[in-house]
Design a protein around this motif. Sequence first.
Motif, PDB file in Angstrom:
ATOM      1  N   GLU A   3      73.901 -77.159 -45.504  1.00  0.00           N
ATOM      2  CA  GLU A   3      72.826 -77.874 -45.918  1.00  0.00           C
ATOM      3  C   GLU A   3      72.775 -79.169 -44.920  1.00  0.00           C
ATOM      4  O   GLU A   3      71.463 -79.399 -44.479  1.00  0.00           O
ATOM      5  CB  GLU A   3      72.801 -78.396 -47.455  1.00  0.00           C
ATOM      6  CG  GLU A   3      73.007 -77.300 -48.483  1.00  0.00           C
ATOM      7  CD  GLU A   3      74.323 -77.079 -48.785  1.00  0.00           C
ATOM      8  OE1 GLU A   3      75.373 -77.517 -48.209  1.00  0.00           O
ATOM      9  OE2 GLU A   3      74.426 -75.940 -49.841  1.00  0.00           O
ATOM     10  N   ALA A   7      69.255 -79.492 -42.472  1.00  0.00           N
ATOM     11  CA  ALA A   7      68.380 -80.873 -42.723  1.00  0.00           C
ATOM     12  C   ALA A   7      68.328 -81.518 -41.662  1.00  0.00           C
ATOM     13  O   ALA A   7      67.166 -81.916 -41.110  1.00  0.00           O
ATOM     14  CB  ALA A   7      69.202 -81.719 -43.995  1.00  0.00           C
ATOM     15  N   GLU A  10      66.079 -79.802 -39.310  1.00  0.00           N
ATOM     16  CA  GLU A  10      64.686 -79.882 -39.845  1.00  0.00           C
ATOM     17  C   GLU A  10      64.212 -81.465 -39.581  1.00  0.00           C
ATOM     18  O   GLU A  10      62.886 -81.586 -39.001  1.00  0.00           O
ATOM     19  CB  GLU A  10      64.446 -79.871 -41.299  1.00  0.00           C
ATOM     20  CG  GLU A  10      64.717 -78.315 -41.653  1.00  0.00           C
ATOM     21  CD  GLU A  10      64.819 -78.259 -43.298  1.00  0.00           C
ATOM     22  OE1 GLU A  10      64.466 -79.272 -43.774  1.00  0.00           O
ATOM     23  OE2 GLU A  10      64.847 -77.114 -43.774  1.00  0.00           O
ATOM     24  N   THR A  11      65.167 -82.329 -39.593  1.00  0.00           N
ATOM     25  CA  THR A  11      64.739 -83.706 -39.178  1.00  0.00           C
ATOM     26  C   THR A  11      64.291 -83.724 -37.522  1.00  0.00           C
ATOM     27  O   THR A  11      63.119 -84.345 -37.400  1.00  0.00           O
ATOM     28  CB  THR A  11      66.063 -84.476 -39.183  1.00  0.00           C
ATOM     29  OG1 THR A  11      66.316 -84.565 -40.740  1.00  0.00           O
ATOM     30  CG2 THR A  11      65.468 -86.133 -38.977  1.00  0.00           C
ATOM     31  N   ILE A 117      62.971 -83.874 -46.578  1.00  0.00           N
ATOM     32  CA  ILE A 117      64.329 -83.566 -46.245  1.00  0.00           C
ATOM     33  C   ILE A 117      65.510 -83.943 -47.104  1.00  0.00           C
ATOM     34  O   ILE A 117      66.475 -83.211 -47.486  1.00  0.00           O
ATOM     35  CB  ILE A 117      64.539 -83.891 -44.501  1.00  0.00           C
ATOM     36  CG1 ILE A 117      63.381 -82.665 -43.602  1.00  0.00           C
ATOM     37  CG2 ILE A 117      65.835 -83.473 -44.355  1.00  0.00           C
ATOM     38  CD1 ILE A 117      63.380 -83.349 -42.446  1.00  0.00           C
ATOM     39  N   GLU A 118      65.336 -85.124 -47.569  1.00  0.00           N
ATOM     40  CA  GLU A 118      66.248 -85.778 -48.297  1.00  0.00           C
ATOM     41  C   GLU A 118      66.573 -84.915 -49.677  1.00  0.00           C
ATOM     42  O   GLU A 118      67.744 -84.834 -49.914  1.00  0.00           O
ATOM     43  CB  GLU A 118      65.687 -87.066 -48.669  1.00  0.00           C
ATOM     44  CG  GLU A 118      66.923 -87.926 -49.516  1.00  0.00           C
ATOM     45  CD  GLU A 118      66.326 -89.079 -50.206  1.00  0.00           C
ATOM     46  OE1 GLU A 118      67.028 -89.512 -51.215  1.00  0.00           O
ATOM     47  OE2 GLU A 118      64.932 -89.471 -50.157  1.00  0.00           O
ATOM     48  N   THR A 120      66.433 -82.045 -49.888  1.00  0.00           N
ATOM     49  CA  THR A 120      67.257 -80.687 -49.797  1.00  0.00           C
ATOM     50  C   THR A 120      68.824 -80.769 -49.659  1.00  0.00           C
ATOM     51  O   THR A 120      69.369 -79.829 -49.622  1.00  0.00           O
ATOM     52  CB  THR A 120      66.571 -79.816 -48.728  1.00  0.00           C
ATOM     53  OG1 THR A 120      66.797 -80.640 -47.486  1.00  0.00           O
ATOM     54  CG2 THR A 120      65.157 -79.636 -48.733  1.00  0.00           C
ATOM     55  N   ILE A 121      69.249 -82.030 -49.381  1.00  0.00           N
ATOM     56  CA  ILE A 121      70.670 -82.332 -49.024  1.00  0.00           C
ATOM     57  C   ILE A 121      71.450 -82.348 -50.459  1.00  0.00           C
ATOM     58  O   ILE A 121      71.340 -83.159 -51.192  1.00  0.00           O
ATOM     59  CB  ILE A 121      71.051 -83.511 -48.144  1.00  0.00           C
ATOM     60  CG1 ILE A 121      70.000 -83.244 -47.201  1.00  0.00           C
ATOM     61  CG2 ILE A 121      72.241 -83.840 -47.982  1.00  0.00           C
ATOM     62  CD1 ILE A 121      69.987 -84.671 -45.986  1.00  0.00           C
TER      63      ILE A 121
END
Length: 123
Positions: A3, A7, A10-11, A117-118, A120-121
């Motif tokens: 994950e 992430a 993605e960032t 994004i946060e 999804t972590i």
Amino acid sequence: MPEMDVALKETMQIDGAVGAALVDHTSGMALGTVGGGKDLDLTVAAAGNTDVVRAKLRAMEMLNLTEKVEDILITLDTQYHLIRPLGARSGRGLFLYLVLNKDRANLAMARHQLRAIERTIDI
């Protein structure tokens, strides 16, 4: 931690992204980094920005503020540095750190994407 890797990748898709890290603000250690380079040592930046996060949390405590920090923005001549403490229970003590090229970034959009994004972590 798949994950975290996803992430961070993605960032780096955020317009203007130069580098990103997931950082433990209790130790100052970067759990993962992507991007950066010879002009941006993300492990050094992670440790230094840990002091920024700690100072802000300390100041909020002294002021008896019970709100959460959404993000901290540091604006340089050519870069934005965004610090986003993770709000989920599993992310306590961690923050996302993102460096953006000021000329290529849309700050409002970057903040919006970093918030997504946060979520999804899950560490």
